[in-house]
Design an enzyme around this catalytic site. Structure first.
Site, PDB file in Angstrom:
ATOM      1  N   GLU A   1       0.911  -1.247  -0.033  1.00  0.00           N
ATOM      2  CA  GLU A   1      -0.103  -0.081   0.290  1.00  0.00           C
ATOM      3  C   GLU A   1       0.819   1.146  -0.115  1.00  0.00           C
ATOM      4  O   GLU A   1       0.488   2.407   0.452  1.00  0.00           O
ATOM      5  CB  GLU A   1      -0.957  -0.109   1.124  1.00  0.00           C
TER       6      GLU A   1
ATOM      7  N   CYS B   1      -3.289  -3.946   4.372  1.00  0.00           N
ATOM      8  CA  CYS B   1      -2.520  -4.902   5.010  1.00  0.00           C
ATOM      9  C   CYS B   1      -2.594  -6.320   4.318  1.00  0.00           C
ATOM     10  O   CYS B   1      -1.919  -7.365   4.862  1.00  0.00           O
ATOM     11  CB  CYS B   1      -2.202  -4.887   6.202  1.00  0.00           C
TER      12      CYS B   1
ATOM     13  N   SER C   1     -10.568   0.770  14.173  1.00  0.00           N
ATOM     14  CA  SER C   1      -9.821  -0.271  13.503  1.00  0.00           C
ATOM     15  C   SER C   1      -9.496  -1.212  14.343  1.00  0.00           C
ATOM     16  O   SER C   1      -9.655  -2.436  14.072  1.00  0.00           O
ATOM     17  CB  SER C   1      -8.670   0.503  12.867  1.00  0.00           C
TER      18      SER C   1
ATOM     19  N   HIS D   1      -1.373 -10.822  11.658  1.00  0.00           N
ATOM     20  CA  HIS D   1      -1.174  -9.450  11.280  1.00  0.00           C
ATOM     21  C   HIS D   1      -0.714  -8.635  12.529  1.00  0.00           C
ATOM     22  O   HIS D   1      -1.648  -8.497  13.290  1.00  0.00           O
ATOM     23  CB  HIS D   1      -1.839  -9.004  10.299  1.00  0.00           C
TER      24      HIS D   1
END
Length: 391
Positions: free
Chosen positions: A79, A111, A201, A233
């Site tokens: 990204e 991601c 998030s 992650h």
């Protein structure tokens, strides 16, 4: 036919800032960084390193000449793309001298990009068993100086060679995935820095994990008992732990302890590097494989991928016989040991030292960068790269 990770490499810039020093400079209790979010060091990319060079350096250590001939697909998940048209994969393709009869593309979904690349690679290998796919996960996380996201910055890349009959990890067929259009993290075309709703998030990360975990269990009939470890992650190392804790009550006390201990091992490299976006999950996997010496062949490893915006996926792999013989453990140890700490003022100067955006030319000093592959300058709106090994 087994398909999965045949080789795995990693690269991070040679500079870092200590999170204790950054906390003091920002008038924040150091424990909020080292314990609260679980970060010790943050990798800093000098102006001579960008997502292309980071990825190329990560792949350089694992590819031999036979690999370069066999690779017919290069997929670059990022990204932090450097061009809205040309893929970063094409630059790496040339820098590494890969077989010209290959596809080279770039994928983007926050991601999650590298995971999408791996799934695409699996399909390609299933149709072309003799070929190999190079998957690159490379990013530089930038939120800005003195911002709320500053402590979760980082830089680095992971390179994965996907093939039939892999030597390290065979990926299983069953996976679970989810997409929802949310605004928890985004970066408009006009901005070189991301915007994030941090609390939202974090909530969505955990929610996505819970949903794909339950979906995966329904598809596979597997549960906590069947996993030696679950890798996550890691935008910061405490994030995955929060998600893991939501399912621990599904296992025995012994199983809970095993997953928690292996989670801690899997987060070691991330603690020393910071957030590398789409490569973070695979850095977590690499940390587990290299740092846990008694991780048995045949173990099932779970992997949770999350890309804000948002896409999540839970998938699994089985460690192959003698997999540790095919890791670059010593190389990565030397990489970490050779890094140089910079002061907070030095870090701030490096952060603000950016490439021109007005079309002007610049020549960069690559001698101070120990990496084999560097960004050497810009001319006529083009980035110029060098591979010092070809001099």
């Amino acid at each position: 036919m087994k398909i999965g990770i045949d080789k795995i490499g990693f690269y991070a810039p040679h500079l870092f800032v200590d999170m204790n020093e950054l906390a003091v400079a920002r008038n924040i209790e150091p424990e909020k960084f080292t314990i609260g979010i679980g970060q010790e060091k943050m990798a800093i990319a000098p102006i001579t390193q960008d997502p292309v060079t980071l990825a190329a350096n990560a792949a350089l250590e694992i590819l031999d000449e036979q690999d370069k001939e066999k690779i017919d697909f290069v997929i670059f998940g990022t990204e932090s793309g450097i061009d809205n048209s040309k893929s970063a994969a094409v630059y790496v393709h040339r820098l590494l001298g890969i077989n010209p009869h290959a596809r080279s593309i770039e994928l983007k979904q926050a991601c999650y990009g590298a995971t999408a690349a791996i799934q695409m690679a699996k399909g390609h290998i299933a149709l072309n068993p003799d070929s190999k796919v190079l998957v690159l996960a490379s990013d530089i996380a930038r939120y800005g100086l003195n911002t709320s996201g500053e402590s979760t910055q980082g830089a680095g890349a992971v390179a994965l060679l996907i093939s039939a009959e892999p030597k390290i990890l065979a990926l299983e067929e069953k996976s679970a995935y989810l997409t929802d259009d949310i605004m928890d993290f985004w970066r408009p075309i006009y901005s070189d820095r991301a915007f994030v709703d941090g609390k939202f998030s974090n909530e969505q990360y955990i929610l996505f994990f819970q949903k794909v975990w339950e979906q995966y269990k329904e598809k596979s009939d597997f549960g906590i008992t069947d996993f030696e470890a679950i890798c996550y992650h890691l935008p910061y190392t405490k994030m995955g732990l929060k998600a893991l804790r939501t399912i621990l009550d599904q296992g025995t006390e012994e199983e809970q302890q095993r997953l928690l201990e292996n989670y801690k091992i899997s987060s070691k490299y991330n603690r020393m590097v910071g957030n590398i976006y789409t490569g973070s999950l695979y850095l977590s996997l690499l940390s587990l494989l290299e740092q846990k010496e008694d991780l048995a062949d045949g173990s099932r490893i779970g992997l949770f991928s999350y890309g804000s915006g948002a896409v999540g996926e839970f998938f699994t792999g089985i460690l192959q016989s003698n997999y540790r013989e095919h890791l670059q453990i010593q190389h990565h140890r030397e990489l970490f040991e050779s890094r140089k700490e910079v002061t907070v003022p030095e870090y701030e100067r490096i952060f603000d030292n950016t490439l021109p955006i007005d079309g002007s030319s610049i020549e960069l000093d690559t001698d101070s960068d120990p990496a084999a592959i560097c960004l050497s300058g810009m001319k006529d709106n083009m980035r110029l790269y060098i591979n010092k090994l070809n001099r």
